[in-house]
Design a protein around this motif. Structure first.
Motif, PDB file in Angstrom:
ATOM      1  N   ASN A 134       9.439  11.887  -1.205  1.00  0.00           N
ATOM      2  CA  ASN A 134       9.380  12.933  -2.231  1.00  0.00           C
ATOM      3  C   ASN A 134       8.888  14.266  -1.652  1.00  0.00           C
ATOM      4  O   ASN A 134       9.384  15.325  -2.009  1.00  0.00           O
ATOM      5  N   TRP A 135       7.899  14.180  -0.744  1.00  0.00           N
ATOM      6  CA  TRP A 135       7.371  15.424  -0.167  1.00  0.00           C
ATOM      7  C   TRP A 135       8.431  16.124   0.677  1.00  0.00           C
ATOM      8  O   TRP A 135       8.555  17.347   0.650  1.00  0.00           O
ATOM      9  N   VAL A 136       9.157  15.342   1.475  1.00  0.00           N
ATOM     10  CA  VAL A 136      10.213  15.957   2.293  1.00  0.00           C
ATOM     11  C   VAL A 136      11.255  16.603   1.382  1.00  0.00           C
ATOM     12  O   VAL A 136      11.695  17.739   1.610  1.00  0.00           O
ATOM     13  N   SER A 137      11.627  15.901   0.331  1.00  0.00           N
ATOM     14  CA  SER A 137      12.625  16.451  -0.599  1.00  0.00           C
ATOM     15  C   SER A 137      12.110  17.728  -1.254  1.00  0.00           C
ATOM     16  O   SER A 137      12.855  18.690  -1.454  1.00  0.00           O
ATOM     17  N   GLU A 138      10.829  17.722  -1.579  1.00  0.00           N
ATOM     18  CA  GLU A 138      10.229  18.901  -2.207  1.00  0.00           C
ATOM     19  C   GLU A 138      10.296  20.103  -1.259  1.00  0.00           C
ATOM     20  O   GLU A 138      10.641  21.222  -1.660  1.00  0.00           O
ATOM     21  N   GLU A 139       9.952  19.865   0.013  1.00  0.00           N
ATOM     22  CA  GLU A 139      10.015  20.941   1.014  1.00  0.00           C
ATOM     23  C   GLU A 139      11.449  21.421   1.209  1.00  0.00           C
ATOM     24  O   GLU A 139      11.716  22.614   1.358  1.00  0.00           O
ATOM     25  N   MET A 140      12.368  20.459   1.250  1.00  0.00           N
ATOM     26  CA  MET A 140      13.785  20.811   1.415  1.00  0.00           C
ATOM     27  C   MET A 140      14.207  21.737   0.280  1.00  0.00           C
ATOM     28  O   MET A 140      14.789  22.813   0.497  1.00  0.00           O
ATOM     29  N   ALA A 141      13.891  21.352  -0.956  1.00  0.00           N
ATOM     30  CA  ALA A 141      14.325  22.143  -2.115  1.00  0.00           C
ATOM     31  C   ALA A 141      13.674  23.522  -2.139  1.00  0.00           C
ATOM     32  O   ALA A 141      14.283  24.500  -2.585  1.00  0.00           O
ATOM     33  N   ALA A 142      12.441  23.606  -1.619  1.00  0.00           N
ATOM     34  CA  ALA A 142      11.738  24.898  -1.612  1.00  0.00           C
ATOM     35  C   ALA A 142      12.478  25.913  -0.746  1.00  0.00           C
ATOM     36  O   ALA A 142      12.331  27.123  -0.932  1.00  0.00           O
ATOM     37  N   ASN A 143      13.276  25.425   0.215  1.00  0.00           N
ATOM     38  CA  ASN A 143      14.045  26.327   1.069  1.00  0.00           C
ATOM     39  C   ASN A 143      15.409  26.693   0.466  1.00  0.00           C
ATOM     40  O   ASN A 143      16.198  27.395   1.100  1.00  0.00           O
ATOM     41  N   GLU A 144      15.689  26.150  -0.690  1.00  0.00           N
ATOM     42  CA  GLU A 144      16.880  26.487  -1.469  1.00  0.00           C
ATOM     43  C   GLU A 144      18.187  26.402  -0.678  1.00  0.00           C
ATOM     44  O   GLU A 144      18.993  27.348  -0.661  1.00  0.00           O
ATOM     45  N   PRO A 145      18.432  25.281  -0.007  1.00  0.00           N
ATOM     46  CA  PRO A 145      19.709  25.164   0.704  1.00  0.00           C
ATOM     47  C   PRO A 145      20.873  25.088  -0.294  1.00  0.00           C
ATOM     48  O   PRO A 145      20.698  24.675  -1.437  1.00  0.00           O
ATOM     49  N   VAL A 334      21.353  15.891  17.212  1.00  0.00           N
ATOM     50  CA  VAL A 334      20.058  15.856  16.536  1.00  0.00           C
ATOM     51  C   VAL A 334      19.921  14.526  15.797  1.00  0.00           C
ATOM     52  O   VAL A 334      20.763  14.186  14.964  1.00  0.00           O
ATOM     53  N   VAL A 335      18.897  13.766  16.145  1.00  0.00           N
ATOM     54  CA  VAL A 335      18.550  12.566  15.387  1.00  0.00           C
ATOM     55  C   VAL A 335      17.478  12.995  14.390  1.00  0.00           C
ATOM     56  O   VAL A 335      16.492  13.619  14.766  1.00  0.00           O
ATOM     57  N   ASN A 336      17.691  12.685  13.149  1.00  0.00           N
ATOM     58  CA  ASN A 336      16.727  13.111  12.146  1.00  0.00           C
ATOM     59  C   ASN A 336      16.691  12.063  11.051  1.00  0.00           C
ATOM     60  O   ASN A 336      17.313  12.219  10.007  1.00  0.00           O
ATOM     61  N   GLY A 337      16.009  10.953  11.333  1.00  0.00           N
ATOM     62  CA  GLY A 337      16.011   9.827  10.399  1.00  0.00           C
ATOM     63  C   GLY A 337      14.619   9.535   9.888  1.00  0.00           C
ATOM     64  O   GLY A 337      14.153   8.390   9.962  1.00  0.00           O
ATOM     65  N   VAL A 338      13.970  10.518   9.377  1.00  0.00           N
ATOM     66  CA  VAL A 338      12.567  10.315   9.042  1.00  0.00           C
ATOM     67  C   VAL A 338      12.213  11.018   7.729  1.00  0.00           C
ATOM     68  O   VAL A 338      11.217  11.688   7.602  1.00  0.00           O
ATOM     69  N   TRP A 339      13.082  10.784   6.742  1.00  0.00           N
ATOM     70  CA  TRP A 339      12.912  11.395   5.428  1.00  0.00           C
ATOM     71  C   TRP A 339      12.100  10.451   4.537  1.00  0.00           C
ATOM     72  O   TRP A 339      12.445  10.232   3.391  1.00  0.00           O
ATOM     73  N   GLY A 340      11.089   9.831   5.067  1.00  0.00           N
ATOM     74  CA  GLY A 340      10.236   8.978   4.246  1.00  0.00           C
ATOM     75  C   GLY A 340      10.204   7.519   4.657  1.00  0.00           C
ATOM     76  O   GLY A 340       9.298   6.783   4.275  1.00  0.00           O
ATOM     77  N   ALA A 341      11.177   7.094   5.456  1.00  0.00           N
ATOM     78  CA  ALA A 341      11.169   5.702   5.932  1.00  0.00           C
ATOM     79  C   ALA A 341      10.022   5.524   6.928  1.00  0.00           C
ATOM     80  O   ALA A 341       9.510   6.505   7.472  1.00  0.00           O
ATOM     81  N   PRO A 342       9.627   4.271   7.197  1.00  0.00           N
ATOM     82  CA  PRO A 342       8.535   4.056   8.157  1.00  0.00           C
ATOM     83  C   PRO A 342       8.854   4.732   9.494  1.00  0.00           C
ATOM     84  O   PRO A 342       9.931   4.550  10.024  1.00  0.00           O
ATOM     85  N   THR A 343       7.928   5.511   9.995  1.00  0.00           N
ATOM     86  CA  THR A 343       8.200   6.253  11.235  1.00  0.00           C
ATOM     87  C   THR A 343       8.158   5.326  12.447  1.00  0.00           C
ATOM     88  O   THR A 343       7.399   4.361  12.471  1.00  0.00           O
ATOM     89  N   TYR A 344       8.999   5.629  13.440  1.00  0.00           N
ATOM     90  CA  TYR A 344       9.013   4.872  14.688  1.00  0.00           C
ATOM     91  C   TYR A 344       8.433   5.753  15.790  1.00  0.00           C
ATOM     92  O   TYR A 344       8.755   6.936  15.864  1.00  0.00           O
ATOM     93  N   PRO A 345       7.658   5.170  16.680  1.00  0.00           N
ATOM     94  CA  PRO A 345       7.201   5.959  17.826  1.00  0.00           C
ATOM     95  C   PRO A 345       8.319   6.124  18.857  1.00  0.00           C
ATOM     96  O   PRO A 345       9.151   5.237  19.012  1.00  0.00           O
TER      97      PRO A 345
END
Ligand SMILES: [Fe+2]
Length: 574
Positions: A134-145, A334-345
């Protein structure tokens, strides 16, 4: 344990396994008519599943799809939806531009919830679902893409309507700008939508019929699995489906070429779920790399955006398997798979790594400047911090030579094993093109060709193909590729056109026997895995079936032990 190991067929088989030192034995009878949906879920940790989420495919209610046509470009429309029972609040949406202008769009993926035991078994992994999402989505929306490309794994289990409700409710709440404009999604299908990772050999998990909620809820162009969109003349977005068997990678490769050949957009972004350059947990998908990378490079794709690995990684421009430059045609991954799923090191980076970020939830923001012909790319985390920031200038993309489809005559023919068949290839191209044909062989059969030199268009060639003895009883395809001589001279080996002839080979007088050796597939051996209603034998079943089907003459299997729990019976006819 006794349970349904071949859930699709409703077969009940005896089965045993040991989980972390504790021996479990119990019996469950699965009625045949409910076998497909019934299972037992258990584990040594609590919270293996989410009882508040519906468990089966059953879905009560309706999904309405309304298509609005004749809309003006680059225009805001306001809408409500509902019916006699009530109406929603008012939202708006904005159509894509038709003219060149600045475009802001977001990218990212993987918000799926964690497995119940994942946090406990992997303490280095961080999940705070659903807040991270939800936080990532909130930040995304704040940038008004204008829109967001979502690179898959929205939900944990694509067949659970409850997981989709969670996703859709979140989208309705968070994918909205301050003035109530809804941000459209350009979705990419991930393995959690189609479950390929869990059932890689089952053979039934690919395609739309097994991902009903994804395809019912997203109205997408083309065949919906791979498609492209234009956002004005400057930006072309292509979406591919990485969750497919090898033959569909080839089909998509041909489609991708056609698609890229037809665009003259300044910027091309290609999105799919599994990365082909990744230092993360899953790593690089070499199969996808083999099929798609030459085309991505040949047609000057600027950016490849993927997910699957729950981290962030941006590559240097890559060409021909090494670090290159954008001017030389290098592609940035660009790999970008971290929109809230458990993070991997990320344990270790690689030669291609320009930037790596792990243990953060984030998304990418792209700002395309029409006037300056630049694309600025940022990685922004769930707290709004900019963790990566790079700007690319547009580049001249080499003009591509359009080739029309290759005709193959006859398209199919019945032959005896060893019989030679004359095939005519015909290609009509642009005047002046110089083209050369070639044939693709596979290990299943051989071809014998006498082929001419390159020819000017329009061109016609006559070949001979023949089916080997081993192909008796099978239908095999011989693929023909058409290359531009200009491409070959410049070291580009991506064909411009492809077509094939199908040879239906009748059974010969000689029998053929296939030897198949197996051992150690006794069943489910990963106690941390929650989906234990399938064992090793169902994984192997489709493989056995394929082997047997490939040689109706007979298959002899050697089983070297540890086949307990195997179903169906392993004896095959000889
Ligand atoms: Fe994934």
């Amino acid at each position: 344990m006794k349970y349904d190991t071949v859930s699709r067929d409703g077969v009940v088989a005896d089965y045993e396994y040991e989980a972390t030192g504790t021996h479990h034995t119990f019996e469950v009878d699965v009625p045949e008519e409910t076998a497909e949906r019934t299972g037992v879920r258990y584990g040594l940790n609590p919270a293996w599943f989410f009882p508040e989420w519906p468990y089966h495919y059953e879905f009560e209610g309706y999904i309405h799809v309304v298509e609005l046509t004749g809309l003006e470009p680059d225009t805001t429309y306001y809408f409500i939806c509902g019916g006699p029972g009530g109406w929603s609040q008012e939202w708006s949406f904005r159509t894509a531009p038709a003219a060149s202008k600045d475009i802001v769009f977001a990218m990212g993926g993987d918000s799926r919830s964690p497995y119940g035991g994942e946090i406990r078994s992997h303490p280095e992994r961080v999940s705070n679902f659903p807040w991270g999402r939800n936080w990532v989505s909130e930040e995304m929306a704040a940038n008004e893409p204008l829109f967001t490309i979502y690179t898959g794994d929205m939900v944990e289990r694509g067949e659970y309507p409850g997981h989709w409700n969670s996703w859709m409710n979140h989208q309705q709440e968070y994918w909205v700008t301050e003035n109530d404009r809804m941000i459209p999604i350009v979705p990419v299908v991930g393995n959690h939508e189609v479950l390929t990772e869990m059932f890689p050999l089952a053979g039934w998990e690919y395609g739309k019929e097994n991902s009903p909620f994804y395809y019912e809820q997203f109205a997408l162009p083309g065949n919906e699995r791979w498609y492209s969109l234009d956002f004005g003349p400057d930006l072309h977005v292509v979406v591919l489906d990485s969750e497919v068997p090898r033959e569909e990678l080839s089909i998509q490769a041909s489609w991708l070429e056609e698609d890229l050949r037809a665009t003259d957009a300044k910027w091309i972004v290609v999105a799919f779920h599994r990365p082909i350059y990744s230092s993360g947990d899953h790593g690089s998908d070499l199969k996808l790399r083999e099929y798609w990378e030459p085309i991505l490079e040949d047609y000057g794709v600027d950016l490849v955006i993927t997910g699957h690995d729950h981290d962030y990684e941006r590559s240097y421009p890559i060409k021909d398997g090494k670090v290159s430059s954008r001017a030389e045609g290098g592609v940035v991954h660009v790999v970008n798979g971290v929109w809230g799923a458990p993070t991997y090191p990320i344990e270790e980076t690689n030669w291609w790594t320009a930037k790596a970020i792990d243990m953060r939830h984030l998304f990418s923001l792209a700002e395309l400047s029409a006037a300056e012909e630049t694309l600025n790319l940022k990685a922004i985390d769930s707290a709004g911090r900019v963790l990566d920031n790079v700007t690319y200038s547009s580049r001249v993309r080499r003009p591509v030579v359009p080739l029309k489809p290759l005709e193959v005559n006859p398209p199919e023919v019945a032959v005896e094993p060893g019989e030679h068949v004359k095939v005519t290839l015909r290609a009509s191209t642009e005047p002046g093109d110089l083209i050369v044909p070639a044939v693709t062989t596979s290990s299943m059969y051989d071809t014998s060709l006498k082929w001419n030199q390159w020819k000017a268009s329009p061109a016609e060639w006559t070949f001979e193909v023949w089916a080997p003895e081993a192909a008796a009883g099978k239908s095999i395809n011989a693929y023909f590729n058409l290359y531009s001589l200009e491409d070959l001279l410049e070291g580009r080996f991506t064909p411009r056109s492809q077509n094939y002839i199908t040879l239906h080979v009748v059974e010969g007088p000689n029998a053929h026997l296939t030897f198949l050796g197996t051992n150690d597939f006794e069943g489910f051996a990963r106690p941390s895995w929650p989906h234990f209603n399938l064992g090793g034998s169902p994984y192997m079943k489709s493989y056995f079936d394929a082997i047997e089907k490939s040689n109706p003459g007979g298959v002899l299997e050697f089983d070297a032990g540890d086949v307990i729990g195997a179903a169906p019976p392993l004896l095959r006819r000889i």
